[in-house]
Design a protein around this motif. Structure first.
Motif, PDB file in Angstrom:
ATOM      1  N   VAL A  11       0.838  -1.209   0.000  1.00  0.00           N
ATOM      2  CA  VAL A  11       0.000   0.000   0.000  1.00  0.00           C
ATOM      3  C   VAL A  11       0.868   1.253   0.000  1.00  0.00           C
ATOM      4  CG1 VAL A  11      -1.714   1.315   1.302  1.00  0.00           C
ATOM      5  CG2 VAL A  11      -1.934  -1.167   1.118  1.00  0.00           C
ATOM      6  N   HIS A  14       2.255   1.709  -3.477  1.00  0.00           N
ATOM      7  CA  HIS A  14       1.237   2.259  -4.375  1.00  0.00           C
ATOM      8  C   HIS A  14       1.175   3.784  -4.248  1.00  0.00           C
ATOM      9  CE1 HIS A  14      -2.630   2.798  -6.413  1.00  0.00           C
ATOM     10  NE2 HIS A  14      -2.971   3.568  -5.388  1.00  0.00           N
ATOM     11  N   HIS A  15       1.160   4.286  -3.015  1.00  0.00           N
ATOM     12  CA  HIS A  15       1.039   5.728  -2.821  1.00  0.00           C
ATOM     13  C   HIS A  15       2.333   6.467  -3.136  1.00  0.00           C
ATOM     14  CE1 HIS A  15      -3.029   6.225  -1.259  1.00  0.00           C
ATOM     15  NE2 HIS A  15      -2.885   5.051  -0.658  1.00  0.00           N
ATOM     16  N   ASN A  18       2.101   6.499  -6.995  1.00  0.00           N
ATOM     17  CA  ASN A  18       0.950   7.178  -7.604  1.00  0.00           C
ATOM     18  C   ASN A  18       0.567   8.500  -6.945  1.00  0.00           C
ATOM     19  OD1 ASN A  18      -0.023   5.096  -9.658  1.00  0.00           O
ATOM     20  ND2 ASN A  18       0.183   3.870  -7.808  1.00  0.00           N
TER      21      ASN A  18
END
Length: 704
Positions: A11, A14-15, A18
């Motif tokens: 997670v 991902h951040h 993105n």
């Protein structure tokens, strides 16, 4: 061990990719992932804006998820409240990606917020060592429950702690936290470039040194000589006065955002007023301005473009003041490390380079600035060393432990710091003094806070005992209900003709009424003529390395940076004037009329040590500075040679002025001899003094 993005929680990855738009991690961040996720102690070393915060937080957040930590798991310690305020929203955002929470607790945190944190602890707590101490001694904090889940402590700007007494205080508090949690707590330090990172890591580990995995992570930091052309734009100019400095700053780099560093609050005020009088949008930041004044200035500066902020070292650390174009330094900072911190505030934006313009307002500062830059170009960075013999901090910690535990066994107290010196059995003389003088009371084999400690430190629930520095008395300056800052009381008592005018916040103020009892001063706006002054106790002067680099400059070495014609002329004049005080073959004793000085170029502490050792030959006042020692007017070559014969075998600690003890907080909780010995050890440089005594010395006569 997995490094880079692959070692982080999916997670988070991902951040990072993105939300932040990062295609990869920086080298420091990538190398830190594996060791930190595995629980190693570490010091992460990188220049300012090197991504150290993320290098620590991303792996620890990943470990938090991987190992399913609950409750308060990570404490993030900073030296400044402003830095905590600045970091809070950023770390809060990172933690929220994983559904975790970040809290903030320092001296300005409201009671309602503190109660909320205690009821429902966050996963990460941003705080200061003083606030941690306050939690440990507070009856409102259930220590065992609140800290039960603690797994890691991050110490930001760890080099700033380690070099003074706040470092000893922090180490002691961390040991007591370890006792409360019942487990070893991972320690991660974030540091700017220092000369001894492995020593810094050993220091940070405390009682766990040698028992836990530990590593310095510092990609690209190797201490090799600097190529200034690869660093950016470094320039040295001589301007001769504050007024001329303001003229240069106001005319150069218009339309850009400039951060100007000064070495004193008085200079910040004088330069700020001079810039404003020239129509420059100017903001100020220093420790004697009110929190609101500083916050307004830093916020306005961050959002503005064509402006200047003038600051002491308060903005040297990692507080974000937006995208800087230029750093300007008035005279020279006291160390290469400070210069690197300040240089690192620039060149963060794509297409820009790091830069620093030095403006010397005194001619001698051209040589000292050149010496600093010469030292930097050689790859030198000062080692960070803890102040020796912190006996006053030992006394404070013994009292704090008694407060924390309500009472402690007279044999078991030593376990409070897990055997870490100097909080071990070596502290027994201090403990006896505390008991004998009523700071601690004894009931059988139990010790508890005594009446002397209640009387001296008991105000506001012993809050005066959580800070290890004694602030000099200052008067709060108020314009109506608005607090502007604080001023030295000497400005309110000295004799003046006409109205009493203060300079504060870059503006002049006319003193109206003084509330002597409450130390408050009410002012009205004035058109000019204000004075600024603050007492700065405890300054120890330049190091031996810097002083010797200045000697090299005076002997002809030039730093490999750009120098203006004015700087070249000023340096040539300095070299001419210093020709009788420097020699490549050793030190010089120069007689100029009745003034006789030994030009050692050894730094203030080594010179103070030498002056004490050779007291039979030194001036009655034992006046020393960074470059020289004043000798008796009747010193002869024969007397000199005789005194130096065995001086290296009888080196003495410097004499301590009794008035200096007032600046050593908790000194009254120590035997007088130990308090004096503590200060003397801190004023001394025995190795530097011995090195000077091993060098040849020569006598010269400048004028008869």
């Amino acid at each position: 061990m997995t490094t880079g993005l692959g070692g982080l929680h999916p997670v988070l990855v991902h951040h990072i990719v993105n939300t932040l738009g990062w295609g990869s991690l920086r080298p420091l961040q990538a190398e830190a992932v594996g060791p930190l996720v595995d629980g190693d102690d570490a010091v992460l070393l990188a220049p300012t804006a090197g991504g150290k915060t993320e290098a620590a937080c991303f792996p620890l957040l990943s470990a938090m998820e991987q190992h399913r930590w609950t409750g308060l798991s990570v404490i993030y310690v900073c030296p400044l409240k402003a830095l905590l305020n600045n970091l809070h929203p950023r770390l809060e955002g990172y933690a929220s990606w994983l559904g975790r929470r970040v809290g903030l607790w320092h001296g300005d945190t409201t009671q309602s917020t503190r109660r909320k944190i205690l009821r429902d602890p966050p996963d990460v707590l941003l705080t200061t060592p003083e606030s941690l101490e306050a939690m440990l001694v507070s009856v409102k904090v259930e220590h065992g429950a609140f800290f039960a889940g603690l797994r890691a402590v991050v110490v930001d700007e760890v080099h700033a702690f380690a070099g003074d007494d706040r470092g000893w205080h922090l180490l002691a508090v961390l040991e007591r936290l370890t006792r409360v949690t019942g487990r070893q707590v991972q320690r991660v330090g974030l540091s700017a470039t220092v000369g001894n990172p492995h020593d810094l890591l050993t220091w940070l580990q405390g009682s766990g040194r040698g028992t836990r995995p530990a590593r310095v992570i510092a990609p690209g930091v190797d201490g090799t000589p600097v190529d200034p052309t690869s660093v950016g734009e470094i320039e040295l100019d001589y301007v001769g006065s504050v007024s001329n400095a303001a003229t240069v700053i106001s005319s150069l780099h218009r339309g850009e955002k400039r951060l100007v560093f000064c070495d004193s609050r008085q200079l910040v005020e004088e330069l700020g007023e001079a810039l404003r009088s020239r129509g420059v949008t100017t903001f100020l930041s220093h420790a004697s301005l009110s929190v609101d004044e500083r916050r307004r200035a830093e916020l306005a500066f961050a959002e503005a473009r064509d402006c200047v902020i003038v600051s002491t070292s308060t903005l040297e650390l990692g507080i974000d003041v937006g995208d800087l174009d230029r750093v300007i330094q008035i005279n020279a900072p006291g160390s290469v490390a400070s210069f690197l911190q300040r240089l690192g505030r620039t060149g963060r934006r794509a297409g820009t380079v790091r830069n620093c313009l030095f403006l010397a307002i005194r001619r001698d500062q051209v040589a000292w600035t050149a010496g600093l830059l010469l030292l930097w170009s050689r790859g030198f960075v000062e080692p960070v060393t803890a102040p020796p013999q912190p006996r006053h901090i030992v006394a404070q910690q013994l009292l704090a432990l008694a407060l924390q535990e309500n009472r402690v066994g007279d044999r078991l107290w030593v376990e409070g710091w897990n055997g870490l010196a100097p909080f071990d059995r070596g502290a027994e003389p201090i403990l006896r003094h505390l008991v004998d003088n009523g700071f601690l009371d004894r009931d059988g084999d139990m010790l508890f806070i005594g009446p002397a400690a209640e009387q001296r430190f008991g105000r506001r629930h012993f809050m005066d005992m959580t800070a290890v520095f004694t602030a000099p008395p200052q008067f709060t300056v108020l314009h109506g209900r608005r607090e502007i800052g604080r001023t030295d009381p000497a400005l309110l008592t000295e004799k003046v003709e006409g109205p009493r005018l203060l300079l504060l916040g870059g503006r002049s103020w006319k003193v109206g009424w003084i509330d002597w009892k409450r130390r408050r001063c009410f002012v009205e706006e004035a058109t000019g003529g204000g004075k600024a002054r603050w007492h700065n106790p405890g300054l120890t002067g330049a190091s031996m390395e810097l002083s010797r680099a200045v000697r090299d400059v005076l002997l002809g070495s030039d730093p490999p940076v750009r120098m203006t014609q004015r700087a070249h002329r000023a340096l040539a004049e300095e070299r001419e004037d210093a020709s009788s005080t420097v020699h490549p073959g050793g030190t010089v004793v120069a007689r100029d009329g009745t003034d006789v000085r030994w030009w050692t170029w050894a730094g203030h502490r080594a010179n103070a040590t030498l002056a004490s050792t050779l007291s039979e030959l030194t001036d009655a006042a034992q006046r020393v500075d960074d470059a020289s020692i004043r000798l008796r007017t009747d010193v002869t070559v024969r007397m000199w040679r005789a005194a130096l014969t065995d001086a290296a075998e009888r080196l003495c600690l410097p004499e301590v002025d009794e008035r200096a003890l007032a600046g050593l907080k908790f000194n009254e909780a120590l035997p007088h001899t130990l308090a004096t010995a503590t200060l003397a050890a801190r004023l001394a440089d025995l190795d530097g003094a011995a090195a000077v005594l091993a060098e040849p010395s020569r006598f010269t006569i400048v004028r008869g």
